[in-house]
Structure formats: C-alpha cells, structure tokens
Design a protein around this motif. Structure first.
Motif, mmCIF file in Angstrom:
data_model
loop_
_atom_site.group_PDB
_atom_site.id
_atom_site.type_symbol
_atom_site.label_atom_id
_atom_site.label_comp_id
_atom_site.label_asym_id
_atom_site.label_seq_id
_atom_site.Cartn_x
_atom_site.Cartn_y
_atom_site.Cartn_z
ATOM 1 N N VAL A 45 -41.647 -31.548 -63.274
ATOM 2 C CA VAL A 45 -40.320 -32.002 -63.689
ATOM 3 C C VAL A 45 -39.671 -32.821 -62.569
ATOM 4 C CG1 VAL A 45 -37.991 -31.248 -64.351
ATOM 5 C CG2 VAL A 45 -39.987 -30.047 -65.250
ATOM 6 N N ILE A 46 -39.066 -33.926 -62.952
ATOM 7 C CA ILE A 46 -38.303 -34.730 -61.997
ATOM 8 C C ILE A 46 -36.939 -34.073 -61.846
ATOM 9 C CG2 ILE A 46 -37.263 -36.970 -61.518
ATOM 10 C CD1 ILE A 46 -39.529 -38.219 -63.226
ATOM 11 N N GLU A 47 -36.746 -33.379 -60.732
ATOM 12 C CA GLU A 47 -35.471 -32.698 -60.505
ATOM 13 C C GLU A 47 -34.371 -33.669 -60.107
ATOM 14 O OE1 GLU A 47 -36.031 -29.456 -57.729
ATOM 15 O OE2 GLU A 47 -36.169 -28.103 -59.454
ATOM 16 N N LEU A 93 -32.168 -41.601 -67.387
ATOM 17 C CA LEU A 93 -33.079 -41.210 -68.460
ATOM 18 C C LEU A 93 -34.210 -40.292 -68.020
ATOM 19 C CD1 LEU A 93 -33.262 -44.584 -70.370
ATOM 20 C CD2 LEU A 93 -32.226 -42.463 -71.183
ATOM 21 N N VAL A 94 -34.639 -40.366 -66.756
ATOM 22 C CA VAL A 94 -35.797 -39.557 -66.348
ATOM 23 C C VAL A 94 -35.412 -38.282 -65.596
ATOM 24 C CG1 VAL A 94 -37.312 -41.572 -66.317
ATOM 25 C CG2 VAL A 94 -36.299 -40.758 -64.169
ATOM 26 N N LYS A 95 -34.207 -38.207 -65.084
ATOM 27 C CA LYS A 95 -33.806 -37.006 -64.343
ATOM 28 C C LYS A 95 -33.855 -35.781 -65.263
ATOM 29 C CE LYS A 95 -30.483 -37.184 -61.307
ATOM 30 N NZ LYS A 95 -29.155 -37.213 -60.665
ATOM 31 N N GLY A 96 -34.550 -34.746 -64.805
ATOM 32 C CA GLY A 96 -34.676 -33.511 -65.575
ATOM 33 C C GLY A 96 -35.817 -33.522 -66.587
ATOM 34 N N ARG A 97 -36.551 -34.602 -66.647
ATOM 35 C CA ARG A 97 -37.647 -34.704 -67.618
ATOM 36 C C ARG A 97 -38.994 -34.409 -66.970
ATOM 37 N NH1 ARG A 97 -36.641 -37.639 -72.740
ATOM 38 N NH2 ARG A 97 -34.507 -38.384 -72.617
ATOM 39 N N ASP A 104 -39.532 -35.953 -52.306
ATOM 40 C CA ASP A 104 -40.977 -35.710 -52.266
ATOM 41 C C ASP A 104 -41.797 -36.988 -52.356
ATOM 42 O OD1 ASP A 104 -40.213 -33.209 -54.633
ATOM 43 O OD2 ASP A 104 -40.467 -32.874 -52.487
ATOM 44 N N HIS A 105 -41.278 -37.953 -53.090
ATOM 45 C CA HIS A 105 -42.010 -39.182 -53.400
ATOM 46 C C HIS A 105 -41.072 -40.375 -53.241
ATOM 47 C CE1 HIS A 105 -45.216 -36.763 -55.317
ATOM 48 N NE2 HIS A 105 -44.206 -36.007 -55.682
#
Length: 131
Positions: A33-35, A57-61, A9-10
């Motif tokens: 959420v960052i999938e 660290l950011v995946k799923g957050r 998406d980005h």
C-alpha cells in the motif's frame, strides 16, 4: 502533497527536456500500500497538475491499483479513437487532462509524473525522460 517528505522508501526523478518539466516523486510504502506520496515539480501547468492529481489518486491504494490507474490514463491519452463516457468516469479527476490527446507534446507533460512514480515503485535509479 507538494514538497519533500522527511522520510520516504522510494524516490525517482523525471525530466521532459523539450518542455523543461522536472519532477521528483517520493513514496512511502507499507506492504503493498502507498501510505504517502509527495512530489516536487518545476514545469508547465499540465505536468504539475497531473502530479498533484496523481498523488491524490494513489495515496492509500495498493501498488497494483496505482499501476492500473496509470495504465488507464496512459491508454486514454495516447489512444487514437474517441474517448467514451466510461473512460472518463474510470479516470475520475484525470478526465480533465484527456484534452492533451490532441497535442502529442503535451501527452508527455501529463504522463511524466506517472512514469516517474512507476520508476519509484520499481526502485529504478535511472532518471525518467520523455525522450
């Protein structure tokens, strides 16, 4: 998490011209959420390692949580005062990169992937640069 995804998406590109680091961050976001997050990078070990840890660290957050992790990391590596045990615990895996504080040029290497992720979250079309 290294490599270009089939869809995202980005996306944003980052460049550290003094060190030669180049990074592209790809995000797939659902709601807030960052999938998925992936990256492609060419550069020094600090930049590539930071990008890899960032994706873990950011995946799923939630987006706000990912931004908060970046703010904490940037605060610690740019701060003049000593880093405390609370800071290190809060940074989790990123604590290993806090040694860059002693080398301002390396702070740019460590934070480039994070600035690039932030640009991707903001849908910025401009390349991120550390200069």
């Amino acid at each position: 998490n290294f490599g270009r995804p089939e869809t995202c998406d980005h996306e944003a590109n980052g460049n550290n011209p003094l060190c030669g680091d180049k990074v592209t961050v790809f995000l797939s976001i659902a709601g807030d959420v960052i999938e998925d997050v992936r990256f492609e990078a060419r550069g020094c070990a600090i930049s590539v390692a930071s990008a890899s840890m960032m994706t873990e660290l950011v995946k799923g957050r939630k987006l706000a949580d990912a931004r908060a992790i970046f703010e904490d990391f940037r605060d610690v590596v740019t701060r003049k005062e000593d880093v405390g045990a609370d800071d290190l615990e809060r940074l989790d895996k990123l604590a290993v990169l806090t040694g860059v504080r002693e080398f301002p040029m390396r702070v740019k290497c460590a934070t480039l992937p994070w600035h690039t992720m932030s640009a991707a979250l903001d849908d910025s079309e401009e390349d991120v640069t550390t200069e």
